[in-house]
Scaffold this active site. Sequence first.
Site, short mmCIF file in Angstrom:
data_model
loop_
_atom_site.label_atom_id
_atom_site.label_comp_id
_atom_site.label_asym_id
_atom_site.label_seq_id
_atom_site.Cartn_x
_atom_site.Cartn_y
_atom_site.Cartn_z
CD GLU A 76 -44.65 -42.65 23.53
OE1 GLU A 76 -43.57 -42.33 22.74
OE2 GLU A 76 -44.72 -42.87 24.68
CG ASP A 91 -36.43 -41.66 21.49
OD1 ASP A 91 -37.57 -41.18 21.97
OD2 ASP A 91 -36.36 -42.81 20.91
CG LEU A 114 -36.95 -47.08 29.75
CD1 LEU A 114 -36.33 -47.30 31.19
CD2 LEU A 114 -38.18 -46.29 29.94
CB SER A 115 -34.64 -43.41 24.37
OG SER A 115 -34.18 -42.87 23.26
#
Length: 369
Positions: free
Chosen positions: A26, A162, A115-116
């Site tokens: 991340e 993403d 969660l994009s």
Amino acid sequence: MDFRDCFGRDPEGVWRAPGRVNLIGEHTDYNDGFVLPFALAQGVSVAAARRDDGVLELRSLQSPDPVRVTDAKPGQVSGWAAYAAGVAWALREAGHEVGGASVLIDSDLPQGAGLSSSAALECAVALALCDLYGIEVPRPELARIAQRAENDFVGMPCGIMDQSASLLCAEGHALLLDCRSGLSAQVPLDLTGLSLLVIDTRAEHELVDGGYAARRAACEKAAQVLGVAALRDVEDLAAALRVLDDPVLRRRTQHVVTDDHRVQAAVGLLRAGAVAEVGALLTASHLSLRDQFEVSWPEADVAVEEAVRAGARGARMVGGGFGGSVIALTPVDREERVRTAVTEAYADRGWEAPRFIDAVPSVGARRVS
């Protein structure tokens, strides 16, 4: 999705793009590092048809107000519609002749859960517009176009992860993505006897506001001080930390470099079939995100602690931080214990009950009809 009620005609197609969970790695994406996301079954669906008047008409089943856009420029569209309008703008900026379209959007991704959903919207709209206007764009390039929409049109300085995850992931696999080169590989994610449980902490995040951009700026400053193009290029972490006088820059650098290493370790474990052993890496990543990168939040910390205490092999926050979700790698026979433990811990603190989502590694964006 009742397209005819909204636009008075049938759609020319329906496209769907998934949300994503990043298994590990991340804030390494905008440091040119490695990430390991997988696509969710949940996502954003788009029904669309061409228009001859150049207007991009956007409607969402989750929002009551339609938006009509004509040749919009950055800063002229706000809210959820900016992500869709930005894709049309970015396609044109890349030299593709995109005209008007009527677009109806539906989503089963919880917004604000990290969660994009924004990238899923961008990718679904990008596929729809390309199909409607006969444009062929390789998917890695289309991910870059969608990223530009978010960076330059919306104003969110996200990395490429993403959009790449939404467009490139394969069912039953995680995607090892080199965010510098754009090269990727499918890594088997065999969950036999295990589950990946997303815990929506119900603390919504909004990354367009300053915290995410501040972290990115700190990483860029640290790289400049160290004389490297990006923190991905730090080879001797101990030596780098001695060079950095600013304790904040030292913490940010330590997280990025070590999380990049954790991605590589996780890939090795997955390829060896030792999926359960990835759990320890998840927890280590969370502690680093909490203490070194300082992007966690109380609900996430409690969810991780309680999930591990209840039998999860490991857990960590996912997404940019400051709200959103946690992912827990859990033996199937302990999943209910994890759900109960987290729910009770939230109730004890007077927090809104968490929401749970079974995270099944799923197929990437596609035309569905």
